[in-house]
Scaffold this motif. Structure first.
Motif, mmCIF file in Angstrom:
data_model
loop_
_atom_site.group_PDB
_atom_site.id
_atom_site.type_symbol
_atom_site.label_atom_id
_atom_site.label_comp_id
_atom_site.label_asym_id
_atom_site.label_seq_id
_atom_site.Cartn_x
_atom_site.Cartn_y
_atom_site.Cartn_z
ATOM 1 N N ALA A 168 45.129 36.513 35.754
ATOM 2 C CA ALA A 168 43.686 36.720 35.609
ATOM 3 C C ALA A 168 43.323 38.178 35.884
ATOM 4 O O ALA A 168 44.054 38.901 36.575
ATOM 5 N N ARG A 169 42.190 38.598 35.350
ATOM 6 C CA ARG A 169 41.738 39.988 35.553
ATOM 7 C C ARG A 169 41.291 40.229 36.987
ATOM 8 O O ARG A 169 40.722 39.363 37.641
ATOM 9 N N VAL A 170 41.531 41.429 37.453
ATOM 10 C CA VAL A 170 41.086 41.855 38.779
ATOM 11 C C VAL A 170 39.608 42.230 38.684
ATOM 12 O O VAL A 170 39.219 43.015 37.827
ATOM 13 N N GLU B 158 48.717 34.208 48.413
ATOM 14 C CA GLU B 158 47.460 33.956 47.716
ATOM 15 C C GLU B 158 46.581 33.031 48.541
ATOM 16 O O GLU B 158 47.074 32.183 49.278
ATOM 17 N N CYS C 283 35.330 32.999 35.239
ATOM 18 C CA CYS C 283 35.704 33.899 34.153
ATOM 19 C C CYS C 283 34.662 33.838 33.042
ATOM 20 O O CYS C 283 34.392 32.789 32.487
ATOM 21 N N CYS D 165 40.525 33.676 31.338
ATOM 22 C CA CYS D 165 41.707 33.808 32.189
ATOM 23 C C CYS D 165 42.189 32.430 32.622
ATOM 24 O O CYS D 165 41.420 31.471 32.623
ATOM 25 N N LEU E 293 40.717 38.092 41.954
ATOM 26 C CA LEU E 293 40.851 37.838 40.526
ATOM 27 C C LEU E 293 39.635 37.068 40.024
ATOM 28 O O LEU E 293 38.948 36.400 40.803
ATOM 29 N N CYS E 294 39.377 37.149 38.721
ATOM 30 C CA CYS E 294 38.164 36.525 38.177
ATOM 31 C C CYS E 294 38.195 34.994 38.266
ATOM 32 O O CYS E 294 37.166 34.359 38.140
ATOM 33 N N ASN E 295 39.348 34.405 38.526
ATOM 34 C CA ASN E 295 39.414 32.954 38.694
ATOM 35 C C ASN E 295 39.204 32.538 40.152
ATOM 36 O O ASN E 295 39.364 31.380 40.509
ATOM 37 N N GLU F 191 47.936 34.237 38.417
ATOM 38 C CA GLU F 191 47.995 35.660 38.767
ATOM 39 C C GLU F 191 47.753 36.575 37.570
ATOM 40 O O GLU F 191 47.575 37.774 37.740
ATOM 41 N N SER G 141 39.274 45.282 43.786
ATOM 42 C CA SER G 141 40.563 45.698 44.306
ATOM 43 C C SER G 141 40.367 46.532 45.564
ATOM 44 O O SER G 141 39.559 47.461 45.572
ATOM 45 N N SER H 90 43.365 41.840 46.358
ATOM 46 C CA SER H 90 42.560 41.943 45.140
ATOM 47 C C SER H 90 41.949 40.573 44.857
ATOM 48 O O SER H 90 42.580 39.540 45.101
#
Length: 61
Positions: free
Chosen positions: A19-21, A45, A2, A8, A33-35, A17, A24, A31
């Motif tokens: 965190a930013r996408v 997940e 991040c 995030c 996520l930035c993490n 969950e 996608s 998708s």
């Protein structure tokens, strides 16, 4: 991973969950996520360290 502010939640956080996408692919059902978490449309997940979080399915009452 991040790089934005505010940062995030980490992949090990209970709020991971949120965190930013960053990528996608709804046609494939996932998708990124930035993490580093891969979030699947069935709520499963895949964490960056390779651990799998099983889908959380609701049960009928």
């Amino acid at each position: 991973m991040c790089t934005h502010t505010p940062h995030c939640p980490s992949a090990s956080s209970p709020a991971a969950e949120a965190a930013r996408v960053v990528a996608s692919h709804p046609e494939q059902g996932w998708s990124l996520l930035c993490n580093g978490v891969l979030l699947f449309e069935d709520t499963g997940e895949l964490l960056p360290d390779g651990r799998v979080i099983a889908p959380r399915r609701l049960t009928a009452v």
